[in-house]
Design a protein around this motif. Structure first.
Motif, PDB file in Angstrom:
ATOM      1  N   SER A  80       0.942  -1.192   0.007  1.00 29.90           N
ATOM      2  CA  SER A  80       0.145  -0.198  -0.126  1.00 29.90           C
ATOM      3  C   SER A  80       0.872   1.196   0.159  1.00 29.90           C
ATOM      4  O   SER A  80       2.072   1.322   0.371  1.00 29.90           O
ATOM      5  CB  SER A  80      -1.002   0.046   1.103  1.00 29.90           C
ATOM      6  OG  SER A  80      -0.331  -0.496   2.197  1.00 29.90           O
ATOM      7  N   MET A  89       4.269  -2.409  10.651  1.00 35.79           N
ATOM      8  CA  MET A  89       3.240  -2.508  10.649  1.00 35.79           C
ATOM      9  C   MET A  89       2.841  -4.063  11.316  1.00 35.79           C
ATOM     10  O   MET A  89       3.555  -5.051  11.093  1.00 35.79           O
ATOM     11  CB  MET A  89       2.631  -2.769   9.074  1.00 35.79           C
ATOM     12  CG  MET A  89       1.094  -2.805   9.039  1.00 35.79           C
ATOM     13  SD  MET A  89       0.474  -3.328   7.503  1.00 35.79           S
ATOM     14  CE  MET A  89       0.336  -5.257   7.732  1.00 35.79           C
ATOM     15  N   LYS A 140       1.547   1.019  12.324  1.00 36.83           N
ATOM     16  CA  LYS A 140       0.224   0.731  11.340  1.00 36.83           C
ATOM     17  C   LYS A 140      -0.334  -0.710  11.643  1.00 36.83           C
ATOM     18  O   LYS A 140       0.421  -1.459  12.245  1.00 36.83           O
ATOM     19  CB  LYS A 140       0.750   1.347   9.910  1.00 36.83           C
ATOM     20  CG  LYS A 140       0.984   2.521   9.862  1.00 36.83           C
ATOM     21  CD  LYS A 140       1.195   3.101   8.512  1.00 36.83           C
ATOM     22  CE  LYS A 140       1.418   4.533   8.754  1.00 36.83           C
ATOM     23  NZ  LYS A 140       1.857   5.067   7.338  1.00 36.83           N
ATOM     24  N   SER A 141      -1.370  -1.035  11.006  1.00 39.11           N
ATOM     25  CA  SER A 141      -2.010  -2.376  10.993  1.00 39.11           C
ATOM     26  C   SER A 141      -2.592  -2.656   9.869  1.00 39.11           C
ATOM     27  O   SER A 141      -2.849  -1.694   9.054  1.00 39.11           O
ATOM     28  CB  SER A 141      -2.778  -2.403  12.412  1.00 39.11           C
ATOM     29  OG  SER A 141      -4.234  -1.757  11.945  1.00 39.11           O
ATOM     30  N   GLY A 142      -2.583  -3.771   9.236  1.00 40.07           N
ATOM     31  CA  GLY A 142      -3.003  -4.260   8.248  1.00 40.07           C
ATOM     32  C   GLY A 142      -3.061  -5.709   7.916  1.00 40.07           C
ATOM     33  O   GLY A 142      -2.733  -6.674   8.688  1.00 40.07           O
ATOM     34  N   ASP A 167      -1.554  -5.067   2.301  1.00 39.15           N
ATOM     35  CA  ASP A 167      -0.879  -3.986   2.653  1.00 39.15           C
ATOM     36  C   ASP A 167       0.717  -4.225   2.652  1.00 39.15           C
ATOM     37  O   ASP A 167       1.318  -3.337   2.372  1.00 39.15           O
ATOM     38  CB  ASP A 167      -1.155  -3.435   4.038  1.00 39.15           C
ATOM     39  CG  ASP A 167      -2.654  -3.141   4.218  1.00 39.15           C
ATOM     40  OD1 ASP A 167      -2.984  -2.053   3.583  1.00 39.15           O
ATOM     41  OD2 ASP A 167      -3.386  -3.709   4.741  1.00 39.15           O
TER      42      ASP A 167
END
Ligand code: SAH
Length: 227
Positions: A80, A89, A140-142, A167
Motif C-alpha cells: 500500500s 506494521m 500501522k496495522s493491516g 498491505d
C-alpha cells in the motif's frame, strides 16, 4: 515461555544482543536460543526463509519448547502507498497468496481447512498499540500476504494487492499464523518495511534489511516487557 521468531539472522540479531546471555540448543537442523528477559523466559530463533521453514520452526518452538505465545519479527515489502521504508506494521490477518487451487473453483489463497485469512490475537495487538503509544512510535496495522516468492515486479505486486487488499508482502507470516492458530497459541506478526516490492526491490532490501530488522526487533522486545 514466549517465542520470538524471525526468518533471517539479521532479524533476531538485535534481540540476541539485547538479552546478552543465552543458551544455544540445536534441533531439527536449526538453532534455538533460550534466554531470560523482563521476567520472561524466551525461546528465540530464525527459521530461514520461506513458508515451510517458518512452519517447522514455529511448530518446534511450541511443541518442543512449550511456547505459549509467539511474536514474529522481521522485514517485508510494502504494497500500500501509505507504507514507506522503515515503517512498522502488525498483521490483523494473514493469507497465503501463492496457494492456488482455483482450477477446482476455489478462490485464490484458499487453504483447505482454514479458508483464506487467519486472524491474529487481539490482546497481543493491543499490547503492541500501547507499546507504540508509550514509545511515541507510529504503528500501522493491516493485512499481510505471504508466499514463497520475493516480490520485485510491479505486476505481481499489484495483483497481490488487488486480489487480497493486502498491505504488505513477505514469505513466512501466514504459515506461522496457521501453525499457531491450529495449535491454539496466540501470536503476533510485526514487520518493518525494507522495500516497496516493485522493480528493483532487491536493491532496497539489501540496503535497508539491517536497519528495518532492528526497528522491528527492538519493538518486539519492548512488548516482552509488558507480557
Ligand atoms: N537475501 C536473502 C533473500 C531474502 S528474501 C538471500 O539471499 O538468502 C526476503 C525476506 O524478507 C523474506 O524472509 C521475506 O519474508 C522478507 N521480504 C522483504 N521484502 C519482501 C518482498 N518484496 N517480497 C517478499 N518477501 C519480502
Amino acid at each position: 515461555m514466549i517465542a520470538i521468531l524471525g526468518a533471517m539472522q539479521e532479524e533476531i540479531e538485535p534481540i540476541l544482543k539485547s538479552v546478552k546471555e543465552y543458551k544455544e540448543i540445536e534441533y531439527a537442523k536449526n538453532k534455538f536460543y533460550l534466554a531470560n528477559y523482563a521476567s520472561n523466559e524466551l525461546v528465540i530463533a530464525y527459521s530461514k526463509i520461506g513458508k515451510v521453514n517458518a512452519a517447522i520452526t514455529a511448530t518446534v518452538m511450541i511443541e518442543k519448547f512449550n511456547a505459549s505465545r509467539l511474536l514474529f519479527t522481521g522485514v517485508a515489502g510494502a504494497l500500500s502507498h501509505g507504507l514507506k521504508i522503515g515503517d512498522l506494521m502488525f498483521a490483523t490477518s494473514l493469507l497465503q497468496h501463492d496457494l492456488d487451487i482455483t482450477a477446482f473453483g476455489h478462490p485464490h489463497g484458499y487453504v483447505p481447512g482454514i479458508e483464506i485469512f487467519t486472524k491474529t490475537d487481539s490482546d497481543l495487538n493491543d499490547i503492541a498499540k500501547q507499546t507504540a503509544e508509550q514509545k511515541g512510535l507510529i504503528l500501522k496495522s493491516g493485512i499481510i500476504a505471504t508466499g514463497d516468492i520475493f516480490v520485485c515486479e510491479a505486476s505481481k505486486k499489484e495483483w497481490i494487492k488487488d486480489t487480497f487488499k493486502a498491505d504488505v508482502v513477505e514469505m513466512e507470516g501466514a504459515s506461522v499464523a496457521q501453525v499457531c492458530s491450529q495449535l491454539g497459541v496466540p501470536f503476533f506478526v510485526l514487520r518493518a518495511i525494507s522495500d516497496e516490492a516493485g522493480g528493483g526491490a532487491e536493491f532496497d532490501f539489501d540496503e535497508f534489511l539491517a536497519s528495518s530488522a532492528k526497528v522491528s526487533a527492538d519493538f518486539v522486545l519492548s512488548m516482552v516487557e509488558k507480557l
